[in-house]
Scaffold this active site. Structure first.
Site, PDB file in Angstrom:
ATOM      1  N   CYS A  56      64.273 -13.875 100.375  1.00  9.72           N
ATOM      2  CA  CYS A  56      63.560 -15.014  99.808  1.00  9.72           C
ATOM      3  C   CYS A  56      64.569 -16.062  99.346  1.00  9.72           C
ATOM      4  CB  CYS A  56      62.701 -14.563  98.630  1.00  9.72           C
ATOM      5  SG  CYS A  56      61.762 -15.919  97.877  1.00  9.72           S
ATOM      6  N   CYS A  60      64.949 -16.342  91.612  1.00  6.31           N
ATOM      7  CA  CYS A  60      64.381 -15.672  90.436  1.00  6.31           C
ATOM      8  C   CYS A  60      65.295 -14.513  90.024  1.00  6.31           C
ATOM      9  CB  CYS A  60      62.981 -15.151  90.756  1.00  6.31           C
ATOM     10  SG  CYS A  60      61.873 -16.398  91.476  1.00  6.31           S
ATOM     11  N   CYS A  63      64.464 -10.674  90.561  1.00  6.52           N
ATOM     12  CA  CYS A  63      63.853 -10.226  91.808  1.00  6.52           C
ATOM     13  C   CYS A  63      64.855  -9.683  92.830  1.00  6.52           C
ATOM     14  CB  CYS A  63      63.063 -11.365  92.442  1.00  6.52           C
ATOM     15  SG  CYS A  63      62.106 -10.822  93.872  1.00  6.52           S
ATOM     16  N   CYS A 100      46.069  -6.306  97.726  1.00  6.50           N
ATOM     17  CA  CYS A 100      46.931  -7.468  97.534  1.00  6.50           C
ATOM     18  C   CYS A 100      48.104  -7.411  98.514  1.00  6.50           C
ATOM     19  CB  CYS A 100      47.455  -7.504  96.104  1.00  6.50           C
ATOM     20  SG  CYS A 100      46.146  -7.450  94.858  1.00  6.50           S
ATOM     21  N   CYS A 131      43.639 -10.321  98.093  1.00  7.30           N
ATOM     22  CA  CYS A 131      44.522 -11.119  97.248  1.00  7.30           C
ATOM     23  C   CYS A 131      45.841 -11.286  97.980  1.00  7.30           C
ATOM     24  CB  CYS A 131      44.743 -10.427  95.907  1.00  7.30           C
ATOM     25  SG  CYS A 131      45.871 -11.308  94.780  1.00  7.30           S
ATOM     26  N   CYS A 191      45.001 -15.360  90.104  1.00  2.00           N
ATOM     27  CA  CYS A 191      45.682 -14.246  89.462  1.00  2.00           C
ATOM     28  C   CYS A 191      47.028 -14.795  89.002  1.00  2.00           C
ATOM     29  CB  CYS A 191      45.860 -13.097  90.460  1.00  2.00           C
ATOM     30  SG  CYS A 191      46.844 -11.718  89.837  1.00  2.00           S
ATOM     31  N   ARG A 263      45.952  -7.179  83.592  1.00  2.00           N
ATOM     32  CA  ARG A 263      46.462  -6.111  84.451  1.00  2.00           C
ATOM     33  C   ARG A 263      47.791  -5.575  83.943  1.00  2.00           C
ATOM     34  NH1 ARG A 263      46.684  -8.033  90.022  1.00  2.00           N
ATOM     35  NH2 ARG A 263      44.518  -7.365  90.117  1.00  2.00           N
TER      36      ARG A 263
END
Length: 347
Positions: A56, A60, A63, A100, A131, A191, A263
């Site tokens: 990616c 972040c 991550c 998801c 999702c 979400c 959640r």
């Protein structure tokens, strides 16, 4: 004021006061609000599959999928539609009602959209809620996903606006808010939550929940993640968050967003059964279920079902399930000890 009232005008001082309540008083308040809006003995079950892993371009700091850091994560291409649908079928057999799909992208490219839309349509045909989390979405792509039948789009705010730049520099806080606006405009459910335990101050946890609660429409689903520290990422040595502070965060989220599903997401591997049950009492009523949560460990599915059984709780039933099918899926999930994995790695 009615405890079930949804407000969009929370102040920093009000949120701070909630966090500073005596612990038992806070949990009692949160549990009372939870009972006004939900069955306190039901938990919505979701399964999350990484449909494209690693490389990616975002930075972040938490991550392992970021291409900026050297972790042990192997990069993988976008999964074939048929493999994704097979995993969705297995998840449904284990009692999941929402499937998801997550891809490690800054945003989905035009060339990927036909495959993504086909995944949504075919998973939806199984009778599951759908999702996706694919990074930033423009208005056109949001409408395309809605047309394909996508129910929810996940896009977390991660932390407070003030702390955000300490965690991510490759996209702005406003970029995230714009994506949520595009999802809403397309008519999908949102979400959106965040991660705690990233070295932030208590004020940043207040700020995150304020941002979520004060959105024009509160997210239908609010994942609260506890940081999973991964070797090779900049946050691998950050100090652990006190577990009581995590439970407080769950409770305050429930109070501020009384009609949202809260959640219990990443980080459950580090939580014992007693802590998880405390989170359920504080208002958490949704979990990710299965042995993988994108790329980090998650408690095994049969362990989750056994915990719910101990607590006298059960998975939330989807309204389009027959009673017979629901009971069969629940019994199968509890009884089937032979299979501890819901899905294999993408390849």
């Amino acid at each position: 004021m009615d405890m079930a009232t949804v407000r969009h005008d929370w102040t920093h001082q009000e949120v701070k006061a909630l966090f500073e309540m005596p612990f038992n008083d806070l949990l009692f308040k949160a549990a009372s609000i939870h009972r006004e809006n939900f069955n306190p003995n039901e938990v919505q079950i979701s399964t999350l599959l990484s449909i494209k892993t690693g490389a990616c371009p975002e930075d972040c700091k938490y991550c392992p999928q970021s291409g900026h850091y050297k972790t042990d994560l192997e990069r993988e291409r976008l999964m074939e539609v048929e493999k994704v649908v097979e995993q969705a079928r297995l998840a449904k057999q284990k009692g999941a009602t929402r499937f998801c799909m997550g891809a490690a992208w800054s945003d989905p490219k035009d060339r990927d959209m036909p495959y993504i839309e086909k995944m949504v349509k075919e998973v939806k045909e199984l009778g599951l809620e759908t999702c996706m989390t694919l990074g930033m979405l423009d208005n056109d792509k949001a409408h395309a996903l809605k047309s394909a039948g996508l129910d929810y789009y996940n896009h977390n705010l991660d932390t407070s606006p003030e702390y955000y730049q300490q965690i991510i520099t490759t996209r702005t806080y406003q970029d995230r808010l714009d994506t949520i606006d595009n999802v809403r405009d397309a008519g999908m459910k949102v979400c959106s939550g965040g991660i705690v335990g990233m070295g932030e101050q208590a004020a940043d946890r207040f700020g995150l929940l304020m941002q979520l609660a004060n959105l024009p429409q509160q997210p239908e689903s609010v994942p609260i993640n506890m940081l999973v520290k991964v070797k090779g990422t900049p946050l691998e040595d950050v100090e652990d968050l006190d577990h009581f502070e995590f439970v407080r965060t769950i409770a305050v989220a429930r109070i501020m967003m009384p009609k949202s599903y809260v959640r219990l997401s990443a980080g459950r591997t580090a939580m014992n059964e007693q802590m998880q049950s405390m989170c359920f009492f504080a208002g958490a009523n949704s979990i990710f279920y299965g042995d993988k949560l994108l790329t980090t460990e998650n408690p095994e599915a049969d362990a989750d079902m056994n915990l719910l059984k101990k607590l006298g709780m059960k998975p939330e039933e989807r309204h389009d399930y027959s009673d017979e099918a629901y009971e069969a899926s629940l019994s199968s999930a509890i009884a089937d000890k032979a299979t501890s994995e819901l899905f294999y790695e993408a390849n």
